[in-house]
Enzyme design. Structure first.
Site, mmCIF file in Angstrom:
data_model
loop_
_atom_site.group_PDB
_atom_site.id
_atom_site.type_symbol
_atom_site.label_atom_id
_atom_site.label_comp_id
_atom_site.label_asym_id
_atom_site.label_seq_id
_atom_site.Cartn_x
_atom_site.Cartn_y
_atom_site.Cartn_z
ATOM 1 N N ARG A 138 -3.873 -10.015 4.507
ATOM 2 C CA ARG A 138 -4.321 -9.947 3.106
ATOM 3 C C ARG A 138 -3.138 -9.446 2.278
ATOM 4 O O ARG A 138 -2.751 -8.293 2.372
ATOM 5 C CB ARG A 138 -5.523 -9.009 2.992
ATOM 6 C CG ARG A 138 -6.155 -8.949 1.609
ATOM 7 C CD ARG A 138 -7.392 -8.053 1.634
ATOM 8 N NE ARG A 138 -8.030 -7.952 0.326
ATOM 9 C CZ ARG A 138 -7.716 -7.066 -0.607
ATOM 10 N NH1 ARG A 138 -6.747 -6.169 -0.353
ATOM 11 N NH2 ARG A 138 -8.351 -7.048 -1.761
ATOM 12 N N LYS A 183 0.820 -1.208 0.000
ATOM 13 C CA LYS A 183 0.000 0.000 0.000
ATOM 14 C C LYS A 183 0.858 1.265 0.000
ATOM 15 O O LYS A 183 2.068 1.235 0.219
ATOM 16 C CB LYS A 183 -0.972 -0.033 1.176
ATOM 17 C CG LYS A 183 -2.058 -1.084 0.972
ATOM 18 C CD LYS A 183 -3.266 -0.866 1.832
ATOM 19 C CE LYS A 183 -4.412 -1.758 1.361
ATOM 20 N NZ LYS A 183 -5.608 -1.628 2.212
#
Length: 307
Positions: free
Chosen positions: A272, A238
């Protein structure tokens, strides 16, 4: 061989029903970390840039992730990030064939990343075990779909409408506000008849949060885990990692693994992740360090001679 004793420093939150059966698999989240692979059937996902948009590519990626040790696969057909609207029909056509193919090949836990109740309904009937709702069940129809099924749900924190910009998010205390949001949405799910044993939570790293917010969520992840539900850390590749390390999307794996390990130590029980093989090894190593599992073998300095 005696069972390892969890390290005093290990964050072992008091979980509501830590032993969970999700689909065909059972997890003991008091001692286990599950890795959830990411498969996006979208042309504009932030990391894979459409490499798994084709049906065959998406199915192959899911099966490769399972071979690499993923216990869950999260299939998405519409990103949360700002962009053009994607019709419900198009999203169903993207995710359902992948669900059907993966279900035919494996008993892996299948999760579907969607905020559309109609997509959730079709996905559950195609064989999905989890609905990963990045809007935190803000649509009452999604709550109804889940209440009338046996599927589990990941309740995720976000502020914006899906596919809509949300400039300069502000928090007085990001962790406390995320925890309060998740608590309120959990109560909505419980009141509708979704049992506590079906609920997972995700603080939503980078979803309407800047890099400092996401770093603080990682550092104080224990406060999310202390809500009592197995907590998911979606930290993979991210922007908060890219901005922290000054790395573009292809160079964020090491930072992602570091963030994942910190999250585990602070109570995360599902990761995840895009890079499944390295993530599985990081999770297994962290479990062993924390005393949750035995090493795969013991040989070094265990005999009469030094190996």
């Amino acid at each position: 061989m005696t069972n390892p004793r969890p390290a005093d420093a290990a964050r072992t939150p008091e979980l509501i029903s830590p032993v969970r059966t999700i689909g065909h698999r059972t997890f003991d989240f008091s001692r286990q970390v599950a890795v959830m692979a990411i498969v996006n059937r979208t042309p504009d996902s932030f990391y894979d840039r459409g490499s798994t948009f084709g049906l065959d590519a998406a199915v192959a990626a899911a099966l490769a992730a399972i071979a690499d040790g993923a216990e869950m696969v999260d299939i998405g057909g519409a990103p949360f990030a700002p962009g053009p609207e994607i019709s419900v029909r198009a999203e169903i056509d993207r995710v359902v064939p992948v669900i059907e193919a993966v279900r035919a090949a494996s008993d892996v836990v299948i999760s579907v990343d969607t905020f559309q109740p109609e997509v959730a309904f079709a996905s559950i009937h195609a064989g999905a075990d989890l609905i990963n709702d990045t809007t935190g069940l803000r649509n009452p129809d999604m709550v109804d779909v889940l209440a009338n099924s046996s599927a589990g749900v990941v309740i995720t924190h976000s502020l914006a409408e899906p596919r809509r910009p949300f400039a300069r998010p502000q928090y007085s205390d990001v962790v406390a506000e995320v925890a309060a949001f998740l608590t309120e949405r959990i109560d909505v799910a419980l009141a509708a008849g979704v049992s506590a044993e079906r609920i997972l939570i995700d603080p939503g790293h980078d979803l309407n949060k800047n890099t400092l917010h996401s770093l603080e969520l990682t550092r104080r992840f224990a406060e999310i885990a202390d809500l009592g539900y197995p907590a998911l850390a979606a930290v993979s590749n991210k922007d908060f990692i890219g901005e922290t390390l000054d790395r573009e999307r292809g160079g964020r794996m090491h930072g992602s693994l570091a963030a994942a390990v910190v999250a585990i130590v602070n109570g995360a029980r599902i990761l995840r992740m895009h890079n499944v093989g390295p993530a599985v090894e990081a999770a297994r190593m962290t479990e062993a360090i924390l005393g949750f599992r035995q090493p795969a073998r013991l040989r070094h300095n265990m005999g009469e001679t030094n190996d």
